[in-house]
Write an enzyme that holds these catalytic residues in place. Structure first.
Site: not given
Ligand SMILES: [Zn+2]
Length: 381
Positions: A72, A74, A105, A139-140, A165, A354
């Site tokens: 992903h 984003d 990530d 994706e998030e 990932e 995150h």
């Molecule tokens: Zn991810």
């Protein structure tokens, strides 16, 4: 054959981190990758979802089976900038680690997959089969990018899937699903001394939640790897004055599903409880506003075994095959695929996604490029 120097590999990664694709603006990442691929003779196509969001698909190879690889574009919000030691959008090296939002990530994984494809093409080592990169948006939140790939049929002829990932030196082959549900209850307001003149909107929700807690938690459906389905009411709201019968109420719930108690079955369970309350005079209205399927691929496939073998040569230790709690784009990408479809999540990273001061080990990022080059070509041989 190495197309890029180590410095150039890190520069590409830094260029991706610099793009603030925080739950939006993935089109800038897609355009960057499209240019990068074009510079090396690979055609990449944008699949826009809006003016600022676009999936990207790129492919090398001309015939034979298709290995799908996905990541992903984003990232999540950097949060409180004060808590970062460095600018989250400037990839910064310190003591062998690279810091930035998306370092783990998953702009590292995305960069590694793109670079691997370019170097494989240049080395002409792909003698059989095709490698198709599917870079996703959102994706998030929402997973609309992977849903678009499913709807557009991009996965239709794909024979195996790797998602880059951040697993680090672990291979994930299974994860639970996730469902978000809202139930609104409409009652009739009245003074609390004369409830017979009204209808308490909270009452049917309280009964329903009690019943749902019981039904889901007492279920004997179990997955040896993923455990039990998890049900939780996470929001319950209603009423506005202590001496008034509430006319409106709502609850929201999150369910973590397993293949043995899947999304369809879990939603059916709730719908039955809603119907029971409505049959007794309630006015409940249920909506499912997010539904991601559980994913479980066989533990031992040609893809997972090869990834473990090649991964071990980089990690210097055996690579465990595991189930993970988080949901991935595989929930959408594997829709309609048989249960023995080969899927792994295997990408550079660690346990800082995150978080503030998100980082990745520089060597792991560089190693994953070589690892991917070996794995993708060997798998398709
Ligand atoms: Zn991810």
């Amino acid at each position: 054959m190495s197309v890029f120097s180590e410095a150039e590999k890190i520069q590409i990664f830094a260029d991706l981190v610099k793009i603030k694709s925080v739950n939006d603006h993935e089109i800038e990442v897609a355009q960057y990758l499209q240019r990068l691929f074009a510079d090396h003779g690979i055609k990449a196509t944008l699949m826009p979802l809006s003016a600022t969001r676009s999936n990207l698909v790129a492919e090398i190879g001309t015939n034979g089976p298709v290995l799908g690889i996905s990541g992903h574009m984003d990232v999540v919000t950097p949060g409180d900038l004060e808590q970062w030691d460095t600018d989250p959008f400037v990839l910064t090296e310190k003591a062998g680690k690279l810091y930035g939002r998306g370092a783990t990530d998953m702009k590292s994984g995305l960069a590694a997959m793109a670079i691997a494809m370019i170097e494989i093409k240049a080395a002409k080592t792909l003698t059989h089969g095709r490698i198709r990169l599917m870079a996703t948006v959102a994706e998030e939140i929402g997973e609309t990018g992977s849903q678009q790939f499913h709807t557009a049929g991009t996965m239709k002829d794909v024979d195996a899937l790797l998602i880059g990932e951040p697993s680090g030196y672990n291979i994930a082959f299974a994860h639970k699903g996730s469902i978000d549900v809202r139930i609104k209850s409409t009652g009739k307001a009245a003074h609390s001394s004369m409830p017979e003149q009204g209808y308490n909107a909270l009452d049917p929700l309280i009964e329903l939640l009690n019943q749902a807690n019981h039904d889901f938690r007492e279920s004997d459906r179990h997955n040896a790897l993923l455990g039990d389905l998890v049900f939780n009411a996470t929001i319950l709201q209603g009423g506005n004055q202590v001496n008034s019968i509430p006319a409106q109420a709502k609850t929201e719930m999150n369910i973590r599903s397993i293949p043995e108690y899947d999304n369809v079955a879990a939603i059916e369970t709730l719908q039955k409880l809603v119907d029971e309350q409505n049959a007794k005079g309630a006015k409940l209205d249920m909506s499912v506003f997010m539904s991601q399927n559980p994913v479980q691929s066989p533990k031992d496939t040609k893809l997972s075994n090869l990834a473990a073998k090649i991964g071990e040569s980089f990690a210097g230790q055996p690579i465990p095959k595991v189930a993970i709690p988080a949901v991935t784009d595989a929930s959408n990408l594997l829709k309609g695929k048989p249960s023995d479809f080969p899927f792994i999540m295997f990408g550079p990273g660690n346990d800082t996604p995150h978080q503030v001061n998100e980082s990745i080990d520089k060597q792991m990022y560089l190693d994953f490029i070589n690892l991917y080059e070996e794995l993708f070509v060997d798998y398709l041989k």
